[in-house]
Design an enzyme around this catalytic site. Sequence first.
Site, PDB file in Angstrom:
ATOM      1  N   SER A 189       0.800  -1.234   0.000  1.00 16.14           N
ATOM      2  CA  SER A 189       0.000   0.000   0.000  1.00 16.14           C
ATOM      3  C   SER A 189       0.827   1.276   0.000  1.00 16.14           C
ATOM      4  O   SER A 189       0.452   2.267   0.625  1.00 16.14           O
ATOM      5  CB  SER A 189      -0.973   0.016   1.195  1.00 16.14           C
ATOM      6  N   THR A 248      -8.029  -7.814   3.862  1.00 10.82           N
ATOM      7  CA  THR A 248      -7.054  -7.721   2.766  1.00 10.82           C
ATOM      8  C   THR A 248      -5.635  -8.060   3.238  1.00 10.82           C
ATOM      9  O   THR A 248      -4.895  -8.739   2.525  1.00 10.82           O
ATOM     10  CB  THR A 248      -7.064  -6.333   2.108  1.00 10.82           C
ATOM     11  N   GLY A 249      -5.268  -7.615   4.417  1.00  7.69           N
ATOM     12  CA  GLY A 249      -3.927  -7.921   4.934  1.00  7.69           C
ATOM     13  C   GLY A 249      -3.749  -9.404   5.196  1.00  7.69           C
ATOM     14  O   GLY A 249      -2.703  -9.982   4.869  1.00  7.69           O
ATOM     15  N   ASP A 250      -4.775 -10.032   5.761  1.00  8.98           N
ATOM     16  CA  ASP A 250      -4.714 -11.476   6.016  1.00  8.98           C
ATOM     17  C   ASP A 250      -4.616 -12.253   4.710  1.00  8.98           C
ATOM     18  O   ASP A 250      -3.844 -13.205   4.600  1.00  8.98           O
ATOM     19  CB  ASP A 250      -5.946 -11.937   6.791  1.00  8.98           C
TER      20      ASP A 250
END
Length: 124
Positions: free
Chosen positions: A20, A64-66
């Site tokens: 990001s 989203t991070g997972d």
Amino acid sequence: GKNACKVLHDLGPGLVVITSLQTEEDRDHMSILASQQTHNEDGTTQEDYWCVESPILEGSYTGTGDLFAALFLAWTAKEPDNLSLVMERVVSTMYSVIERTMHASKGTVKSKELQLIRSNAIIE
């Protein structure tokens, strides 16, 4: 980005990923940067960098991070010597899952959860 990777490498990890990243000049895209540090036989170290740019999709989505971490782990296990391919596959899959979720979203918090089951064929 590269300076941050170097600082993190100095703390120990041989593989660093920063997600990001955005610049003031381009708010419509984000960059995902990966850095791999290797130790050569002569005692020197080398850092190799890969950067993938992706358009930013509207919205904020849960998980989203997972998903990124799970995909990255799976692909690096499958292709440990091909970080370029790993980055390509992870970012492409992430974009497709988020895009599917965005189109299915009805504006509720629950609808912002990633459409993982519906995206199973994309993920595999």
